[in-house]
Scaffold this motif. Structure first.
Motif, PDB file in Angstrom:
ATOM      1  N   ASP A  30     -80.722 -34.148 -31.182  1.00 39.08           N
ATOM      2  CA  ASP A  30     -80.558 -35.597 -31.373  1.00 39.08           C
ATOM      3  C   ASP A  30     -79.972 -35.828 -32.772  1.00 39.08           C
ATOM      4  OD1 ASP A  30     -80.775 -38.368 -31.091  1.00 39.08           O
ATOM      5  OD2 ASP A  30     -82.900 -38.432 -31.609  1.00 39.08           O
ATOM      6  N   HIS A  33     -76.568 -37.612 -33.941  1.00 38.19           N
ATOM      7  CA  HIS A  33     -76.444 -38.685 -34.951  1.00 38.19           C
ATOM      8  C   HIS A  33     -75.345 -38.343 -35.953  1.00 38.19           C
ATOM      9  CE1 HIS A  33     -80.954 -39.586 -34.172  1.00 38.19           C
ATOM     10  NE2 HIS A  33     -80.175 -40.202 -33.307  1.00 38.19           N
ATOM     11  N   HIS A  85     -74.799 -41.910 -27.583  1.00 41.22           N
ATOM     12  CA  HIS A  85     -76.019 -42.706 -27.488  1.00 41.22           C
ATOM     13  C   HIS A  85     -75.869 -43.806 -26.438  1.00 41.22           C
ATOM     14  CE1 HIS A  85     -77.737 -40.473 -30.730  1.00 41.22           C
ATOM     15  NE2 HIS A  85     -78.841 -41.174 -30.658  1.00 41.22           N
ATOM     16  N   HIS A 117     -85.063 -38.954 -24.908  1.00 40.74           N
ATOM     17  CA  HIS A 117     -83.882 -39.366 -25.677  1.00 40.74           C
ATOM     18  C   HIS A 117     -83.081 -38.183 -26.238  1.00 40.74           C
ATOM     19  CE1 HIS A 117     -81.288 -41.617 -28.305  1.00 40.74           C
ATOM     20  NE2 HIS A 117     -81.708 -40.905 -29.334  1.00 40.74           N
TER      21      HIS A 117
END
Ligand SMILES: [Fe+2]
Length: 376
Positions: free
Chosen positions: A196, A200, A265, A279
């Motif tokens: 994740d 980002h 995302h 997620h």
């Protein structure tokens, strides 16, 4: 002219939560009533947290918040419980969901709220007040970067929508990045959280809102995490890799705190909301296909490839597949009970304003369909 802004005081290092009294004094001053939001009872049993609870300089009310992907309903329950204490500081120890709940709680503290519908309306209409209450974030997963961003994701399951709480004046007073708290994560969660953070950083690197500062931070985070992720899996529990992930995730957070995320995302949100794909897993499936999709639109592409340790964009998919396999992470849509016929539904729900339009390549429904078919 480029702008970069991030006001969060950051404290890093194994065991640094032991200095929480000094951190609070430096970052907040002298709070009277603190809500201590934790993701599990086990956090309250840790010696380092027990010492904090015994502090007599202020009253600390612990609240256990176990909800992954916090909803409007969860927030109303939390608000009601916390309201009993006139809190002027929230200290949150947890993953992104707990930190997002803390951020929202700080925003709701001063408001008159009688029902879930009030919470829904306040978040939807962004009428939350300028927070008088401060919050401190202590991440227990190295991934979300939520401790250094000023927005929180709250889910409205009734309306089938992802909501965002965001205020420039609601950054944390402090981020305490202490890998002591990440040590108890299951390995697959540690890996999906790290990916994740890679998402980002990667999305920040190519975001339309990028600037030279965010690009430098993003490259540092990608390189640090990608170089150590194999060590994290092979020697799970070793502190060196854990420290790298904690630092890399925070730096990725600094990068995307100023750019926001993009297509990975945006496309991932319906996977989490409607199919329960965690997620970190959902975005990690999309990183490699999106790099291929954005290939012709990448500025300073060589630097990005170098950070991933590859020669061409296609190698990133092989690398990601190997990481997913080694960590036992299910990385195809069919593994998550998504039917082939559901792809059209996912496509329709993949376009989140402020994310998809921050992607360097303008995407149409056919592009998103191709990406989702590739990871089916
Ligand atoms: Fe994320």
């Amino acid at each position: 002219m480029y702008r970069f802004y991030n006001p969060v005081r950051t404290y890093l290092g194994n065991g640094c939560f032991g200095n929480i009294k000094e951190i609070i004094a430096e970052a907040v001053g002298t709070p009277k009533n603190i809500v201590l939001l934790v993701w599990s009872e086990s956090v309250l049993e840790m010696e380092i947290v027990q010492n904090f609870l015994k502090e007599d300089a202020y009253a600390v009310k612990p609240i256990i918040f176990t909800n992954a992907n916090p909803t409007v309903e969860n927030l109303f329950t939390l608000y009601t419980e916390a309201k009993a204490v006139t809190y002027d500081l929230v200290v949150a120890i947890g993953g992104g969901s707990v930190l997002d709940a803390a951020k929202t709680l700080a925003c709701l503290q001063n408001m008159e709220i009688q029902s879930e519908e009030d919470v829904r309306n306040i978040i939807n209409e962004k009428t939350y007040a300028s927070p008088k209450c401060k919050w401190i974030g202590v991440p227990t997963t190295s991934g979300t970067g939520s401790e250094v961003t000023c927005w929180a994701t709250i889910w409205d399951m009734k309306k089938g929508k992802k909501l965002s709480v965001e205020r420039q004046d609601n950054y944390a007073a402090a981020a305490v990045v202490d890998a002591t708290f990440t040590a108890s994560m299951p390995m697959s969660l540690a890996v999906s959280s790290a990916l994740d953070a890679v998402a980002h950083a990667t999305e920040s690197y190519w975001a339309n809102a990028r600037n030279p500062v965010t690009k430098a931070l993003a490259l540092y985070a990608i390189k640090a995490i990608m170089e150590s992720i194999d060590d994290l899996i092979t020697n799970y529990g070793n502190t060196k890799a854990g420290d790298v992930m904690a630092m890399g995730s925070m730096i990725a957070g600094l990068a995307f705190s100023n750019t926001r995320t993009t297509a990975c995302h945006s496309i991932s949100y319906p996977l989490t909301m409607h199919y329960g794909v965690p997620h970190g897993v959902a975005v990690s499936m999309l990183v490699a296909p999106m790099i291929v999709c954005n290939d012709a639109y990448l500025e300073d592409k060589e630097d990005l490839l170098d950070a991933f340790g590859v020669k061409c964009v296609e190698e990133i998919q092989e690398k990601m597949d190997a990481i997913h396999k080694k960590a036992g992470i299910k990385s195809r849509l069919c593994d998550w009970n998504v039917a082939k016929e559901d792809i059209d539904f996912l496509v329709k729900n993949a376009f989140t304003k402020g994310r998809i339009d921050n992607n360097p390549r303008v995407l149409c429904e056919a592009d998103v369909r191709t990406i989702l078919q590739n990871i089916y």
